[in-house]
Write a protein that holds these residues in place. Structure first.
Motif, mmCIF file in Angstrom:
data_model
loop_
_atom_site.group_PDB
_atom_site.id
_atom_site.type_symbol
_atom_site.label_atom_id
_atom_site.label_comp_id
_atom_site.label_asym_id
_atom_site.label_seq_id
_atom_site.Cartn_x
_atom_site.Cartn_y
_atom_site.Cartn_z
ATOM 1 N N UNK A 97 0.820 -1.212 0.000
ATOM 2 C CA UNK A 97 0.000 0.000 0.000
ATOM 3 C C UNK A 97 0.853 1.260 0.000
ATOM 4 N N UNK A 98 0.340 2.280 -0.640
ATOM 5 C CA UNK A 98 0.918 3.619 -0.573
ATOM 6 C C UNK A 98 -0.258 4.592 -0.515
ATOM 7 N N UNK A 99 -0.017 5.858 -0.242
ATOM 8 C CA UNK A 99 -1.104 6.851 -0.214
ATOM 9 C C UNK A 99 -1.886 6.761 -1.510
ATOM 10 N N UNK A 100 -3.217 6.662 -1.415
ATOM 11 C CA UNK A 100 -4.056 6.573 -2.611
ATOM 12 C C UNK A 100 -4.400 5.153 -3.014
ATOM 13 N N UNK A 101 -3.742 4.153 -2.395
ATOM 14 C CA UNK A 101 -4.074 2.759 -2.725
ATOM 15 C C UNK A 101 -5.468 2.403 -2.227
ATOM 16 N N UNK A 102 -5.993 1.331 -2.808
ATOM 17 C CA UNK A 102 -7.303 0.804 -2.420
ATOM 18 C C UNK A 102 -7.152 -0.700 -2.181
ATOM 19 N N UNK A 103 -7.826 -1.174 -1.145
ATOM 20 C CA UNK A 103 -7.759 -2.591 -0.791
ATOM 21 C C UNK A 103 -9.162 -3.177 -0.834
ATOM 22 N N UNK A 144 -10.767 -1.352 -8.319
ATOM 23 C CA UNK A 144 -10.659 -0.019 -8.938
ATOM 24 C C UNK A 144 -9.283 0.100 -9.583
ATOM 25 N N UNK A 145 -9.094 1.145 -10.371
ATOM 26 C CA UNK A 145 -7.763 1.306 -10.986
ATOM 27 C C UNK A 145 -6.648 1.363 -9.932
ATOM 28 N N UNK A 146 -6.956 1.904 -8.740
ATOM 29 C CA UNK A 146 -5.914 2.072 -7.723
ATOM 30 C C UNK A 146 -5.858 0.905 -6.719
ATOM 31 N N UNK A 147 -6.603 -0.180 -7.007
ATOM 32 C CA UNK A 147 -6.579 -1.329 -6.086
ATOM 33 C C UNK A 147 -5.196 -1.980 -6.111
ATOM 34 N N UNK A 173 -4.067 -11.435 -10.605
ATOM 35 C CA UNK A 173 -2.798 -11.482 -11.336
ATOM 36 C C UNK A 173 -2.934 -10.802 -12.695
ATOM 37 N N UNK A 174 -4.049 -11.064 -13.390
ATOM 38 C CA UNK A 174 -4.297 -10.427 -14.694
ATOM 39 C C UNK A 174 -4.253 -8.910 -14.603
ATOM 40 N N UNK A 175 -4.641 -8.376 -13.440
ATOM 41 C CA UNK A 175 -4.734 -6.917 -13.267
ATOM 42 C C UNK A 175 -3.542 -6.351 -12.498
ATOM 43 N N UNK A 176 -2.568 -7.183 -12.181
ATOM 44 C CA UNK A 176 -1.381 -6.708 -11.465
ATOM 45 C C UNK A 176 -1.645 -6.345 -10.015
ATOM 46 N N UNK A 177 -2.647 -7.009 -9.406
ATOM 47 C CA UNK A 177 -3.004 -6.725 -8.014
ATOM 48 C C UNK A 177 -2.467 -7.848 -7.132
ATOM 49 N N UNK A 178 -1.897 -7.483 -5.984
ATOM 50 C CA UNK A 178 -1.385 -8.490 -5.055
ATOM 51 C C UNK A 178 -2.538 -9.129 -4.288
#
Ligand SMILES: *Cc1c(COP(=O)(O)O)cnc(C)c1O
Length: 384
Positions: A97-103, A144-147, A173-178
């Motif tokens: 996570x960084x500022x602006x991230x979404x979980x 979301x884009x920032x997830x 994985x397809x979207x580059x999300x951990x």
């Protein structure tokens, strides 16, 4: 052929029998000294978590034995012990996570895991969405884009809902999300999220892995590459390392993990079946029951069930649920689970899809004789 898990639990990491000791010593030391400055700086730069070791906040040989065993059980590239399950969980979440991230987090996740988002990371501009998690769409639709992270817990530990780990990990994985999954219920034996594509697996080692109600500990398993960054940042800087003595106790607990888990599971199956046909029980929430709503996924994703389940009694008021629990003798009233002793928690549960909260009782089946535990439940049922 590679040795099987039960053999690894007894021997992995213990090849070097120091002075012939069959039980490894506790390396009760804060630091490790070097013969020359070059090897000290080289170790700190290139192997911060060890081996070789330089400072016990980052790595300790006693911890390393337990870590190797758990990494092999979880089929993960690397494992680190933390000072508690929450230390491991917050390290895993913060690491992506960084500022602006979404979980995206399942709404049935352990309460303090949700509070990491609500109480802590919200202060640093990290937002989150709680989702049902029982369908892949419920998770994917919240992306979301920032997830940056999808956080799962399967089964959850109050009403025991599952998420399809392989499908969700694939979509992430397809979207580059951990992805991260709390695998505490499964004690690393019943399910291996890394094998299904999940990036980070966390455990409360306080529960089955230690198994004797005498240690608070946490576990984080992930790839060697991701772990290197977590050791350098979240472990080194938030500093939630597990000291060597509790790590040694946890290592000892691991030796009997399979035996204990089988006993807890057998007792839970017996008690859940008994409660299912009791007139004062509305519903039993236990993954191994034949009428469990996600049975197909359970059979596909898990290799068995554990000692923890809950039930909704017909007497679903707070006072009566409290009276029932207070009438129990062998089941003591207490949080946590995974030790030798049976436990009961009266708790009001309110997942996203229920209109109103409901009182239920979560039971953890210890190592007592199942017949004594049934008689205990029978006695308490007569009091309400
Ligand atoms: C207990 C528990 C935790 C937290 O672990 P601690 O060791 O108490 O910090 C996290 N997840 C689940 C499912 C738990 O039961």
């Amino acid at each position: 052929m590679d040795p099987r898990p039960d053999t690894l639990l007894q021997h992995l990491g213990e090849e070097e029998r120091i002075l012939g000791a069959v039980v490894p010593p506790i390396f009760q030391t804060s630091l490790f000294v070097f013969d020359d400055p070059h090897s000290m700086w080289d170790t700190m730069q290139h192997h911060p978590g060890g081996p070789p070791f330089h400072y016990s906040r980052l790595g300790n040989p006693t911890n390393h034995i337990a870590e190797q065993k758990i990494a092999s059980l979880e089929k993960a590239g690397a494992c680190k012990l933390f000072a508690s399950g929450m230390a491991a969980i917050s390290a895993a979440i913060v690491s992506v996570c960084r500022a602006g991230s979404h979980v995206v987090m399942v709404d049935t996740a352990y309460g303090p895991s949700r509070q990491v988002m609500q109480n802590l990371l919200a202060r640093f501009g990290v937002t989150h969405t709680l989702v049902d998690g029982r369908t892949v769409e419920s998770v994917v639709d919240a992306i979301r884009p920032e997830t940056s992270l999808i956080y799962l817990e399967s089964p959850s530990s109050l009403i025991f809902r599952l998420q399809d780990l392989a499908a969700i990990a694939g979509a992430a994985k397809e979207r580059g999300i951990a992805t991260a999954c709390d695998n505490t219920y499964c004690g690393a034996l019943l399910q291996n999220p890394c094998e299904l594509g999940v990036d980070m697996v966390v455990h409360s080692g306080t529960k089955y892995l230690n198994g004797h109600s005498d240690v608070v500990a946490g576990v984080l398993c992930t790839s060697a590459e991701r772990m290197d960054a977590i050791v350098r940042n979240e472990l080194a800087l938030l500093g939630g390392a597990l000291p060597p003595f509790p790590a040694w106790l946890l290592m000892r607990g691991l030796r009997t993990l399979r035996l204990r888990l089988a006993q807890h599971a057998g007792t839970a199956d017996t008690l859940a079946a008994w409660l299912s046909s009791h007139p004062k029980v509305r519903q039993v929430h236990h993954v191994s029951l034949p009428d469990y709503p996600q049975r197909d996924l359970y059979l596909r994703q898990m290799r068995g069930s554990g000692g923890l389940f809950s039930f909704e009694p017909t007497f679903a008021t707070r006072d009566e649920v409290y009276r029932f629990c207070a009438s129990l003798k062998w089941f003591r009233i207490g949080v946590s689970w995974g030790g030798h002793e049976s436990l009961a928690v009266p708790i009001e549960v309110h997942p996203l899809d229920w209109e109103a909260p409901r009182w239920m009782i979560r039971l953890y089946c210890g190592l007592e004789d199942p017949q004594d535990l049934i008689e205990d439940l029978e006695r308490a049922m007569a009091q309400v």
